[in-house]
Structures are given as structure tokens and as C-alpha cells.
Design a protein around this motif. Structure first.
Motif, mmCIF file in Angstrom:
data_model
loop_
_atom_site.group_PDB
_atom_site.id
_atom_site.type_symbol
_atom_site.label_atom_id
_atom_site.label_comp_id
_atom_site.label_asym_id
_atom_site.label_seq_id
_atom_site.Cartn_x
_atom_site.Cartn_y
_atom_site.Cartn_z
ATOM 1 N N GLY A 18 0.788 -1.227 0.000
ATOM 2 C CA GLY A 18 0.000 0.000 0.000
ATOM 3 C C GLY A 18 0.821 1.279 0.000
ATOM 4 N N ALA A 19 2.145 1.173 -0.054
ATOM 5 C CA ALA A 19 2.997 2.365 -0.033
ATOM 6 C C ALA A 19 2.874 3.180 -1.326
ATOM 7 C CB ALA A 19 4.456 1.977 0.196
ATOM 8 N N VAL A 20 2.601 2.508 -2.448
ATOM 9 C CA VAL A 20 2.486 3.182 -3.746
ATOM 10 C C VAL A 20 1.072 3.001 -4.278
ATOM 11 C CG1 VAL A 20 3.360 3.326 -6.114
ATOM 12 C CG2 VAL A 20 4.918 2.731 -4.243
ATOM 13 N N ARG A 21 0.455 4.112 -4.680
ATOM 14 C CA ARG A 21 -0.876 4.072 -5.279
ATOM 15 C C ARG A 21 -0.825 4.820 -6.599
ATOM 16 N NH1 ARG A 21 -3.709 7.386 -2.294
ATOM 17 N NH2 ARG A 21 -5.613 6.953 -3.428
ATOM 18 N N TYR A 22 -1.596 4.341 -7.583
ATOM 19 C CA TYR A 22 -1.568 4.952 -8.910
ATOM 20 C C TYR A 22 -2.929 4.883 -9.582
ATOM 21 C CZ TYR A 22 -1.500 0.116 -10.374
ATOM 22 O OH TYR A 22 -1.820 -1.199 -10.542
ATOM 23 N N GLU A 59 -0.832 8.258 -13.387
ATOM 24 C CA GLU A 59 -0.838 9.298 -12.358
ATOM 25 C C GLU A 59 -0.487 8.642 -11.023
ATOM 26 O OE1 GLU A 59 -4.031 12.306 -10.199
ATOM 27 O OE2 GLU A 59 -4.687 11.042 -11.861
ATOM 28 N N TRP A 60 0.578 9.102 -10.404
ATOM 29 C CA TRP A 60 0.981 8.563 -9.109
ATOM 30 C C TRP A 60 0.201 9.280 -8.015
ATOM 31 C CZ3 TRP A 60 3.242 4.201 -9.754
ATOM 32 C CH2 TRP A 60 3.986 3.976 -10.917
ATOM 33 N N LEU A 61 -0.593 8.554 -7.261
ATOM 34 C CA LEU A 61 -1.427 9.131 -6.213
ATOM 35 C C LEU A 61 -0.696 9.211 -4.881
ATOM 36 C CD1 LEU A 61 -4.723 7.212 -7.052
ATOM 37 C CD2 LEU A 61 -4.019 9.494 -7.825
ATOM 38 N N ASP A 62 0.229 8.290 -4.646
ATOM 39 C CA ASP A 62 0.969 8.263 -3.389
ATOM 40 C C ASP A 62 2.199 7.379 -3.547
ATOM 41 O OD1 ASP A 62 1.405 8.957 -0.726
ATOM 42 O OD2 ASP A 62 0.208 7.313 0.064
ATOM 43 N N GLY A 63 3.281 7.741 -2.859
ATOM 44 C CA GLY A 63 4.448 6.873 -2.779
ATOM 45 C C GLY A 63 5.408 6.904 -3.946
ATOM 46 N N GLN A 64 5.379 7.959 -4.748
ATOM 47 C CA GLN A 64 6.281 8.004 -5.900
ATOM 48 C C GLN A 64 7.744 7.915 -5.450
ATOM 49 O OE1 GLN A 64 5.433 11.179 -8.591
ATOM 50 N NE2 GLN A 64 6.703 10.324 -10.201
ATOM 51 N N ASP A 65 8.046 8.368 -4.245
ATOM 52 C CA ASP A 65 9.403 8.277 -3.711
ATOM 53 C C ASP A 65 9.796 6.842 -3.355
ATOM 54 O OD1 ASP A 65 7.467 8.390 -1.623
ATOM 55 O OD2 ASP A 65 9.026 8.908 -0.183
ATOM 56 N N LYS A 66 8.831 5.929 -3.380
ATOM 57 C CA LYS A 66 9.097 4.517 -3.080
ATOM 58 C C LYS A 66 9.350 3.694 -4.351
ATOM 59 C CE LYS A 66 8.068 4.786 1.410
ATOM 60 N NZ LYS A 66 7.890 6.198 1.600
ATOM 61 N N LEU A 67 9.328 4.346 -5.523
ATOM 62 C CA LEU A 67 9.543 3.637 -6.781
ATOM 63 C C LEU A 67 11.025 3.372 -7.012
ATOM 64 C CD1 LEU A 67 7.189 5.596 -9.203
ATOM 65 C CD2 LEU A 67 6.730 3.435 -8.029
#
Length: 91
Positions: A18-22, A59-67
Motif C-alpha cells: 500500500g505504499a504506492v498508489r496509482y 498518475e501517481w497518487l501516493d508513494g512516488q518516492d518509493k519507486l
């Protein structure tokens, strides 16, 4: 990777932790099965189903820094995944 259709033309998803949402605009140019050795190794199966779109549709909704990304040497293959749980993500 968990994904669900939220509008007639949009798909939302997230990695396992759940760290990254798109959100992806559902204008997929093509769906193809790949049997190359990289896809077999990455998926642990005989083939992978790939959906193709353009980066502008993601579209990155959350966690783009975790990619994180991995480019296979001498290849056009790129893998994008969550640094926390390793889930493959769109790119």
C-alpha cells in the motif's frame, strides 16, 4: 499488484504493502503475452500479460518516492517496482 476500475476509463491500483498508489487512464494501446526469459524470471511463470500505455497516462497518487527501476542491460526491458515490498508497478 491490486487494481480496480473506478471509472469507465480509469484503473486505480496499489502495491501489495500500500505504499504506492496509482491511477492509469484506460487507453491501453495493446495487450500482449510475453514468453521471454526475463518475463519468466520476473514473474515466476511461463508468460506475462503486458498492457501497453504511455507514461502520460499514469498518475501517481501516493508513494512516488518509493519507486525503484531496473533496466535490463542491452535490452529495452525496464522493471518498475515498490522499494518496500517489491511489487511490480506500471511504467
Amino acid at each position: 499488484m491490486s487494481a480496480q476500475i473506478v471509472h469507465a476509463n480509469k484503473i486505480e491500483g496499489q502495491c501489495t504493502c500500500g505504499a504506492v498508489r496509482y491511477r492509469v487512464q484506460d487507453n491501453m494501446a495493446a495487450f500482449k503475452l510475453c514468453y521471454c526469459s526475463f518475463c519468466q524470471k520476473a514473474s515466476g511463470s511461463a508468460h506475462v500479460t503486458n498492457a501497453f500505455t504511455t507514461p502520460e497516462q499514469i498518475e501517481w497518487l501516493d508513494g512516488q518516492d518509493k519507486l525503484a527501476t531496473f533496466d535490463v542491460p542491452n535490452s529495452q526491458v525496464r522493471r518498475v517496482f515498490c522499494r518496500v515490498c517489491g511489487t511490480t508497478l506500471p511504467f
